[in-house]
Design a protein around this motif. Structure first.
Motif, PDB file in Angstrom:
ATOM      1  N   GLN A  19      -3.513 -26.356  54.167  1.00  0.00           N
ATOM      2  CA  GLN A  19      -4.014 -27.523  54.893  1.00  0.00           C
ATOM      3  C   GLN A  19      -3.648 -27.439  56.371  1.00  0.00           C
ATOM      4  O   GLN A  19      -4.463 -27.751  57.249  1.00  0.00           O
ATOM      5  CB  GLN A  19      -3.435 -28.802  54.273  1.00  0.00           C
ATOM      6  N   MET A  20      -2.426 -27.013  56.657  1.00  0.00           N
ATOM      7  CA  MET A  20      -1.993 -26.863  58.052  1.00  0.00           C
ATOM      8  C   MET A  20      -2.848 -25.818  58.767  1.00  0.00           C
ATOM      9  O   MET A  20      -3.299 -26.030  59.901  1.00  0.00           O
ATOM     10  CB  MET A  20      -0.512 -26.452  58.084  1.00  0.00           C
ATOM     11  N   GLY A  31      -5.848 -24.810  58.049  1.00  0.00           N
ATOM     12  CA  GLY A  31      -7.215 -25.286  58.207  1.00  0.00           C
ATOM     13  C   GLY A  31      -7.406 -26.191  59.410  1.00  0.00           C
ATOM     14  O   GLY A  31      -8.535 -26.366  59.896  1.00  0.00           O
ATOM     15  N   SER A  32      -6.310 -26.758  59.908  1.00  0.00           N
ATOM     16  CA  SER A  32      -6.396 -27.659  61.066  1.00  0.00           C
ATOM     17  C   SER A  32      -6.300 -26.922  62.398  1.00  0.00           C
ATOM     18  O   SER A  32      -6.435 -27.536  63.459  1.00  0.00           O
ATOM     19  CB  SER A  32      -5.264 -28.697  60.986  1.00  0.00           C
ATOM     20  N   VAL A  33      -6.072 -25.597  62.336  1.00  0.00           N
ATOM     21  CA  VAL A  33      -5.878 -24.787  63.549  1.00  0.00           C
ATOM     22  C   VAL A  33      -7.107 -23.911  63.759  1.00  0.00           C
ATOM     23  O   VAL A  33      -7.613 -23.313  62.809  1.00  0.00           O
ATOM     24  CB  VAL A  33      -4.614 -23.909  63.408  1.00  0.00           C
ATOM     25  N   ALA A  40       2.150 -24.777  62.208  1.00  0.00           N
ATOM     26  CA  ALA A  40       0.775 -24.588  61.738  1.00  0.00           C
ATOM     27  C   ALA A  40       0.125 -23.419  62.478  1.00  0.00           C
ATOM     28  O   ALA A  40      -0.576 -22.597  61.875  1.00  0.00           O
ATOM     29  CB  ALA A  40      -0.039 -25.868  61.936  1.00  0.00           C
ATOM     30  N   ASP A  41       0.345 -23.329  63.801  1.00  0.00           N
ATOM     31  CA  ASP A  41      -0.171 -22.191  64.564  1.00  0.00           C
ATOM     32  C   ASP A  41       0.428 -20.881  64.055  1.00  0.00           C
ATOM     33  O   ASP A  41      -0.277 -19.878  63.890  1.00  0.00           O
ATOM     34  CB  ASP A  41       0.170 -22.345  66.054  1.00  0.00           C
ATOM     35  N   ARG A  90      -1.102 -19.868  60.725  1.00  0.00           N
ATOM     36  CA  ARG A  90      -2.431 -19.273  60.859  1.00  0.00           C
ATOM     37  C   ARG A  90      -2.337 -17.882  61.472  1.00  0.00           C
ATOM     38  O   ARG A  90      -3.030 -16.951  61.018  1.00  0.00           O
ATOM     39  CB  ARG A  90      -3.346 -20.150  61.705  1.00  0.00           C
TER      40      ARG A  90
END
Length: 510
Positions: free
Chosen positions: A334-335, A337-339, A378-379, A382
Motif C-alpha cells: 500500500q505504501m 502504491g502511493s509513490v 515508502a520511497d 518502492r
C-alpha cells in the motif's frame, strides 16, 4: 472414487512449501514454514540440512492434515530445492556441513580454477560463468582451509538429493537440470567431465548419480511416512533445482519461451532447443527439466530476499504493527502504491549478495543513492522493489543482446503475490507480464515431475499443459516505462562508475 493427488515439495533458501495438487492443477491443500540461514562470517552462508528436513516434515504433516480421511490418495511425490547448495556427508551419511548457494567464501578458489583451467575453458565445458557460487570452488575451499573436515567427507550432494534420500530414495540421486552447478558437469555430453575431475583431483565416487527429472528414485520409507504423514510406499520421483522446476511449473517448455522468477534470488530463463554457449560468457546454460531442451539463464543472487531484509531491518515498525493482525508486506505494498515511478529520485543498488549475471562481481554490494531529508520509508520501499527489478532488466538486456528476443514475460515466484510489483515489472521491462493461477511455480513443477514419474501424464510437457494456467496479464504503462528507461541508464552508470573506482572492492577490504 478417491481423488488422486500429486505432492510437490519445494525446499527453498528461506522456507519450505508443500502443496498437494489434483492432476488438473487445482491446489487441494498447502502448508509453508519459514526458516533462516546461518552467517558465520561476512560472505559465508550456511544452513543446517537436518533443520531443513525437520521443517519439511512438519510442513508435509500440515498439508496432509487438510486431506479428509479415505477421500484422497497421494499418487506420487517429487522435490524442488535450492540449487548449488552443497552438503558434505560422512561415511554414515550424516551431514557435516551445508554451504548455501549464497556463500561467497571461495573467491580465491574461483581464481585458482581460472589459473589452472582458464575461465573460457570452464565456461565451454560447464556453461557457467566462473564465480564462487558454484560447488567446485566451494569444495576446493573446504579442502584447502579445513582439511580435518575434508578428511571426514565420503559423499557430497545437492539439497534436492539429500531431501529425496531423507524420504526414502535408494541413493543420493541428482538431476540433469541442476547437475551443471557442480562446476564439473558437461551439459552437452551429460556427464561429469573427466578432465575437470582430474585437474582438481575430485574423486567421482564422491558425487551422486545423475538421473532425468521424472524418473522413479524409490518409495517413501516407513520412517519418512511417520515423520511426514505421507503414505508409506508412495513413489518418489526425481525433481529439479528450484529454478528449473519453476520454469516447468510456469509452462515455459517450448523454445523461445521466457520466464522471470523473483524468490529469495532471481532468475530470467529462456528455453533453447540446443546447447548454446554465450560468446561473452555472461549467461548460464543449463539443462531444462525436459530432457533434450536447455535453458539460457541470467542469475540474480538476491531478489525478494533483499525486500525481506528491508521488511525486517528498515520497515520494523510496519512489521511490528502487522504482527498478529495482518501481513507487513500488504502494508508495504500500500505504501509503495502511493509513490510514483522513480521513488522521487531514489535509486537502490540490489547487490546484497554480490552481482551475478551479467556483471559477475562477488564484491559488489548494495545501497541507496539519492537519499534526501524529504524521502520516506515508502520511497525507500518502492526504490527497493524497483532496484531489484532493474537488475532483472539488466539481465534481460544481456539475453536480448545475445539474440534471444521475446514478446512477453511469464513472471513467477513469491514477488507475484504483489500486484504493485507485477505492474512495476511490466513497466521496467516494458513488456507484457503474465502471472500464474498458481504462483508457486517451483512446487507445481515438482508435482508435474511426480505426475510424469507415476504415468499420470505421458510426459513432463503434457503435465505442464494440464496443470499450468495463466492468472493475470499486466501491460506496461508508457509513461512509467519511459521514466524507468532513464532510471535504468542511471543504474548502469552508477554501477560502472563505482566499479571503475573500485569502490565495491575497497569497501569489501575494510
Amino acid at each position: 472414487m478417491k481423488k488422486q493427488l500429486l505432492a510437490g515439495i519445494d525446499v527453498g533458501t528461506t522456507g519450505v512449501k508443500v502443496i498437494l495438487f489434483e492432476p488438473d492443477g487445482t491446489a487441494f491443500s498447502s502448508a509453508y514454514e519459514e526458516y533462516a540461514c546461518i552467517y558465520p562470517k561476512p560472505g559465508w552462508v550456511e544452513q543446517d540440512p537436518q533443520m531443513l528436513v525437520n521443517a519439511m516434515d512438519r510442513t508435509c504433516r500440515a498439508a496432509m492434515a487438510q486431506v479428509p480421511g479415505m477421500q484422497a490418495e497421494i499418487a506420487g511425490v517429487s522435490v524442488s530445492a535450492q540449487r548449488s547448495s552443497v552438503i558434505l556427508l560422512d561415511e554414515a551419511g550424516i551431514p557435516l556441513r551445508m554451504l548455501s548457494w549464497l556463500d561467497n567464501r571461495a573467491a580465491e578458489e574461483s581464481d585458482e580454477i581460472a589459473r589452472v583451467l582458464g575461465a573460457e575453458r570452464f565456461y565451454d565445458i560447464t556453461g557457467l560463468p566462473l564465480c564462487a557460487t558454484w560447488i567446485l570452488p566451494k569444495l576446493l575451499h573446504i579442502r584447502q582451509h579445513d582439511p580435518a573436515l575434508w578428511g571426514k567427507v565420503r559423499r557430497v550432494c545437492q539439497l534436492h538429493d539429500f531431501i529425496l534420500h531423507s524420504l526414502g530414495a535408494e541413493d543420493y540421486f541428482g538431476n540433469q537440470a541442476e547437475a551443471c552447478f557442480w562446476g564439473l558437469w558437461d551439459n552437452r555430453t551429460l556427464r561429469f567431465d573427466p578432465a575437470l575431475l582430474s585437474a582438481f583431483e575430485i574423486n567421482r565416487t564422491l558425487l551422486p548419480e545423475i538421473r532425468k527429472t521424472g524418473e522413479v528414485a524409490g518409495t517413501l520409507s516407513s520412517d519418512a511416512a511417520e515423520r511426514t504423514g505421507l503414505p508409506f510406499g508412495t513413489p518418489l520421483c526425481i525433481g529439479a533445482g528450484d529454478q528449473n522446476s519453476a520454469a516447468l511449473g510456469a509452462g515455459v517448455t517450448t523454445p523461445g519461451a521466457v520466464s522471470i522468477s523473483l524468490g529469495t534470488g532471481g532468475l530470467a530463463t529462456v528455453v533453447l532447443d540446443g546447447c548454446y554457449r554465450d560468446p561473452r560468457r555472461q549467461g548460464m546454460v543449463t539443462s531444462h527439466a525436459i530432457s533434450g531442451l536447455w535453458t539460457f539463464e541470467g542469475l540474480q543472487n538476491a531478489a525478494a530476499g533483499v525486500f525481506r531484509w528491508f521488511r525486517d531491518e528498515i520497515a520494523a515498525l510496519e512489521k511490528a504493527q502487522a504482527a498478529g493482525s495482518g501481513n507487513a508486506y500488504d502494508t508495504l505494498n500500500q505504501m509503495i502504491g502511493s509513490v510514483p515511478a522513480g521513488a522521487h529520485g531514489l535509486l537502490m543498488l540490489p547487490y546484497f549478495a554480490g552481482s551475478a549475471a551479467p556483471r559477475w562481481n562477488a564484491a559488489a554490494s548494495g545501497g541507496f543513492l539519492g537519499l534526501t531529508l524529504s524521502h520516506t520509508r515508502a520511497d525507500m520501499a518502492r526504490a527497493c522493489m524497483e532496484g531489484i527489478t532493474l537488475e532483472q532488466k539488466d539481465i534481460l538486456h544481456s539475453l536480448q543482446d545475445a539474440g534471444k528476443g521475446f514478446s512477453h514475460v511469464r513472471i513467477v515466484g513469491g514477488a507475484t503475490k504483489s500486484p504493485v510489483w507485477n505492474q512495476i515489472q511490466a513497466d521496467i521491462y516494458n513488456l507484457p507480464c503474465e502471472t500464474l493461477a498458481i504462483n508457486d511455480a517451483a512446487v507445481l513443477g515438482a508435482a508435474i515431475s511426480a505426475g510424469a514419474g507415476t504415468h499420470i501424464f505421458s510426459s513432463l510437457a503434457e503435465g505442464a499443459k494440464n496443470m499450468v494456467h495463466i492468472g493475470e496479464r499486466y501491460e506496461p504503462v508508457p509513461q512509467n516505462a519511459g521514466k524507468y528507461e532513464e532510471l535504468y541508464r542511471i543504474y548502469c552508470d552508477t554501477y560502472e562508475a563505482m566499479e571503475k573506482a573500485r569502490v565495491f572492492q575497497k569497501l569489501a577490504n575494510l
